[in-house]
Design a protein around this motif. Sequence first.
Motif, mmCIF file in Angstrom:
data_model
loop_
_atom_site.group_PDB
_atom_site.id
_atom_site.type_symbol
_atom_site.label_atom_id
_atom_site.label_comp_id
_atom_site.label_asym_id
_atom_site.label_seq_id
_atom_site.Cartn_x
_atom_site.Cartn_y
_atom_site.Cartn_z
ATOM 1 N N PRO A 1 -42.166 39.086 -6.366
ATOM 2 C CA PRO A 1 -43.465 38.811 -6.998
ATOM 3 C C PRO A 1 -43.345 38.588 -8.489
ATOM 4 O O PRO A 1 -42.541 39.221 -9.173
ATOM 5 C CB PRO A 1 -44.281 40.075 -6.690
ATOM 6 N N HIS B 1 -49.117 43.520 -13.394
ATOM 7 C CA HIS B 1 -47.885 44.291 -13.220
ATOM 8 C C HIS B 1 -48.021 45.282 -12.066
ATOM 9 O O HIS B 1 -47.096 45.452 -11.261
ATOM 10 C CB HIS B 1 -47.552 45.033 -14.516
ATOM 11 N N LEU C 1 -50.008 44.960 -9.453
ATOM 12 C CA LEU C 1 -50.016 44.195 -8.198
ATOM 13 C C LEU C 1 -48.597 43.790 -7.787
ATOM 14 O O LEU C 1 -48.249 43.817 -6.608
ATOM 15 C CB LEU C 1 -50.895 42.950 -8.356
ATOM 16 N N ALA C 2 -47.782 43.418 -8.779
ATOM 17 C CA ALA C 2 -46.401 43.054 -8.479
ATOM 18 C C ALA C 2 -45.621 44.253 -7.954
ATOM 19 O O ALA C 2 -44.862 44.145 -6.987
ATOM 20 C CB ALA C 2 -45.737 42.481 -9.730
ATOM 21 N N ARG C 3 -45.792 45.418 -8.579
ATOM 22 C CA ARG C 3 -45.114 46.626 -8.109
ATOM 23 C C ARG C 3 -45.583 47.001 -6.709
ATOM 24 O O ARG C 3 -44.780 47.363 -5.844
ATOM 25 C CB ARG C 3 -45.356 47.784 -9.076
ATOM 26 N N ASP C 4 -46.882 46.917 -6.473
ATOM 27 C CA ASP C 4 -47.414 47.231 -5.145
ATOM 28 C C ASP C 4 -46.849 46.281 -4.091
ATOM 29 O O ASP C 4 -46.562 46.687 -2.958
ATOM 30 C CB ASP C 4 -48.936 47.146 -5.147
ATOM 31 N N ALA C 5 -46.705 45.012 -4.452
ATOM 32 C CA ALA C 5 -46.168 44.039 -3.500
ATOM 33 C C ALA C 5 -44.761 44.416 -3.065
ATOM 34 O O ALA C 5 -44.385 44.247 -1.898
ATOM 35 C CB ALA C 5 -46.179 42.644 -4.124
ATOM 36 N N ARG D 1 -46.854 41.787 1.463
ATOM 37 C CA ARG D 1 -48.206 41.215 1.367
ATOM 38 C C ARG D 1 -48.185 39.722 1.678
ATOM 39 O O ARG D 1 -49.074 39.209 2.368
ATOM 40 C CB ARG D 1 -48.755 41.469 -0.031
ATOM 41 N N SER E 1 -42.062 41.096 -0.810
ATOM 42 C CA SER E 1 -43.524 41.106 -0.826
ATOM 43 C C SER E 1 -44.039 41.055 0.608
ATOM 44 O O SER E 1 -44.258 39.977 1.166
ATOM 45 C CB SER E 1 -44.092 39.926 -1.621
ATOM 46 N N SER F 1 -48.183 35.895 -9.193
ATOM 47 C CA SER F 1 -47.992 35.509 -7.790
ATOM 48 C C SER F 1 -47.405 36.660 -6.984
ATOM 49 O O SER F 1 -46.226 36.623 -6.609
ATOM 50 C CB SER F 1 -47.082 34.284 -7.694
ATOM 51 N N PRO F 2 -48.198 37.688 -6.669
ATOM 52 C CA PRO F 2 -47.679 38.804 -5.884
ATOM 53 C C PRO F 2 -47.597 38.525 -4.389
ATOM 54 O O PRO F 2 -47.078 39.349 -3.634
ATOM 55 C CB PRO F 2 -48.697 39.914 -6.161
ATOM 56 N N ASP F 3 -48.097 37.365 -3.935
ATOM 57 C CA ASP F 3 -48.179 37.084 -2.498
ATOM 58 C C ASP F 3 -47.556 35.742 -2.139
ATOM 59 O O ASP F 3 -48.054 35.015 -1.281
ATOM 60 C CB ASP F 3 -49.638 37.117 -2.031
#
Length: 264
Positions: free
Chosen positions: A173, A39, A41-45, A115, A113, A177-179
């Motif tokens: 994301p 979660h 990583l998705a927010r950061d993306a 990223r 994203s 799969s954030p990328d």
Amino acid sequence: MTAPDPWTALRRHTLARIALGRTGASLPTAEWLRFAEAHALARDAVHTPLDVPALVAALRQHGIEPAVVASAAADRATYLRRPDLGRRLAEASAAALQPGPGGLAVVLADGLSARATQAHALPLLLALRAHLEAAGDALGAVAVSTQARVALGDEVGERVGAGAVLVLIGERPGLSSPDSLGAYLTWAPRRGRRDAERNCVSNIRPEGQSPAQAAARLAWLLGAARRLGATGVALKDESEAGGPVAVIDGTDDAPARLPGQSGG
């Protein structure tokens, strides 16, 4: 003796959240922690900005001189609240774009994203360029855009006089799969085009479709769009109907040709 859970063996085939186990009525602590990490990583993306100078420098190293443009969304918060502003250029960016060589224009956009765009857009673009050169063609105008939605490419393509536009954009994301990068191809771009008038190649990332595979599919779609004069629902992806398409990674000295392509 406890029988093995048949779901456990399936985990090796997917990143989907299956066979997580349980502790009483809850998930095991390790799975809760993995969920929290996914979660985050998705927010950061979504919120990490695109490193435009680094992307522009990388493009220039490969002989590509991009325009840098921005959407009418002034910042990330506005972009997330007002998708409509991400679909049109800021006034200064619109005024700066000039008619180019035609052909295929490409927009590298942050989307949801950055990223994904930072990691996968350039390898995909280089592989696609190799396919175009194998067919005696060349890239048209290239732009890097921030706070962009897919439809921004319509205005970019229209202003540079492109016959088609390809938008390489970070997809929304997911928890595994954030990328993930998406590629949207639109024939005869102009403002007001609908999503039904585009073809999409998605899930471009190491765990999905590689940039080289996506480039082969996009090269086929572009050739088919030229013959048909359209993209979207009118154009069905039959790139593998006659067997696997040729895959070029953009670094081969003598790239293979796609079925039906000539040297021009």
